[in-house]
Design a protein around this motif. Structure first.
Motif, short mmCIF file in Angstrom:
data_model
loop_
_atom_site.label_atom_id
_atom_site.label_comp_id
_atom_site.label_asym_id
_atom_site.label_seq_id
_atom_site.Cartn_x
_atom_site.Cartn_y
_atom_site.Cartn_z
N HIS A 166 1.07 5.04 10.00
CA HIS A 166 1.42 5.34 8.60
C HIS A 166 2.71 6.17 8.57
O HIS A 166 2.86 7.13 9.34
N ASN A 172 3.32 0.91 6.87
CA ASN A 172 2.63 1.16 8.13
C ASN A 172 3.33 0.33 9.21
O ASN A 172 3.43 -0.89 9.10
N HIS A 209 3.76 -3.37 7.48
CA HIS A 209 3.15 -3.87 6.25
C HIS A 209 3.01 -2.77 5.21
O HIS A 209 3.00 -1.58 5.53
N ASP A 255 0.87 -0.89 2.36
CA ASP A 255 -0.53 -0.72 1.99
C ASP A 255 -0.69 -0.66 0.47
O ASP A 255 0.28 -0.73 -0.28
N ALA A 279 -0.61 0.24 13.50
CA ALA A 279 -0.30 0.66 12.13
C ALA A 279 -0.15 2.18 12.07
O ALA A 279 -1.12 2.91 11.87
#
Length: 302
Positions: free
Chosen positions: A211, A191, A183, A185, A209
């Motif tokens: 990063h 992430n 997804h 951010d 998640a």
């Protein structure tokens, strides 16, 4: 002829100028004009002017619909422009003329895979939170980052699952990853769900998640702040671990530097994201098991 000489010398700018001068003569021979357009398109292509190259290929095909070189060039331009459906259509048109044309056969297969990758990516990237309406950017985000996908059909019908396929390695798998999605951010960073595999113990860890700009060592420090219950010999300390990813096609292993970020690894020329989830293998340094695991495989160490 002058354009051809410049082209052989890889002076593509002058080749474009020469072919353009030939076209300005407005010769009444459509076949010769088709050759001039196709050659100019090839020069544009080498200069990275893919849109101009495509326009020349389109015009050449109008003058001579069976001009295979123009069709090949048009298909390649569509590939560079990420127009995979159009590339497939051009390939099919050319293959009706010559079913054995190698370049069109190769491009057709590649376009199919990339089109499939775009479909999978758009179903798996979750852009609903926090940035609505940005799903259309999903493919561009990976292209900008030079991240590559590897897709395997889930069954004989080659259906694409909306969730994450079962992940397996040497007989063990993890179901905890199912449904996890990469997804975006609020800062425009990706992430990723990341799977850590421990082949020696047939265990896994799953980070929901990770990063893209986080380092692997940072995650290892958190994951192994306490030794896992399956590590009876107390060997899995962050400083005592080696990370690798596997190139299954070539049967080669690539060591991952713990200080590297996830994005640096994903950008490696031989890293392909499978099923929407990056995967990393974890071994104890210089362990007998890792030596056995690497046996028969080429290992690229840092």
């Amino acid at each position: 002829n002058e354009g051809n000489e410049y082209f052989k010398e890889k002076d593509y700018g002058r080749a474009v100028a020469a072919y353009s001068e030939g076209l300005r003569k407005k010769c009444e021979d459509p076949e010769l004009n088709a050759v001039l357009l196709t050659n100019r398109g090839a020069a544009h292509f080498h200069l990275g002017n893919y849109r101009s190259a495509l326009n020349d290929a389109i015009q050449a095909k109008k003058l001579k619909p069976t001009h295979l070189k123009a069709i090949v060039r048009g298909a390649l331009c569509h590939m560079e422009l990420k127009n995979f459906s159009e590339a497939i259509a051009w390939c099919e048109e050319g293959l009706r003329i010559d079913p054995t044309e190698k370049k069109l056969l190769e491009t057709r297969v590649k376009a199919d895979k990339l089109k499939l990758g775009r479909t999978l990516l758009e179903t798996q990237i979750d852009f609903s939170t926090p940035c609505q309406g940005r799903a259309v950017m999903s493919v561009d985000l990976l292209c900008e980052r030079n991240i590559k996908l590897f897709l395997e059909p889930s069954n004989e019908e080659e259906e694409i699952s909306d969730g994450l396929a079962e992940i397996s390695l040497d007989g063990f798998h993890s179901d905890s990853a199912t449904g996890a999605k990469v997804h975006l951010d609020a800062d425009g960073n990706l992430n990723w769900p990341v799977l850590f595999l421990y082949p020696e113990h047939e265990q896994t860890d799953f980070t929901v998640a990770f990063h893209e700009n986080s380092r692997f060592i940072d995650h290892l420090m958190v994951m192994f702040a306490e030794l896992p219950p399956w590590d009876l010999e107390r060997k899995y300390l962050p400083s005592n671990l080696e990370l690798y990813f596997e190139d299954e096609e070539r049967e080669e292993m690539y060591e991952v530097h713990p200080e590297h970020t996830l994005l640096q690894v994903l950008q490696h020329e031989r890293y392909f994201v499978k099923a929407g989830t990056p995967t990393v293998l974890v071994f104890v340094k210089r362990s007998p098991f890792s030596k056995k695991y690497f046996s028969g495989k080429k290992v690229h160490r840092l």
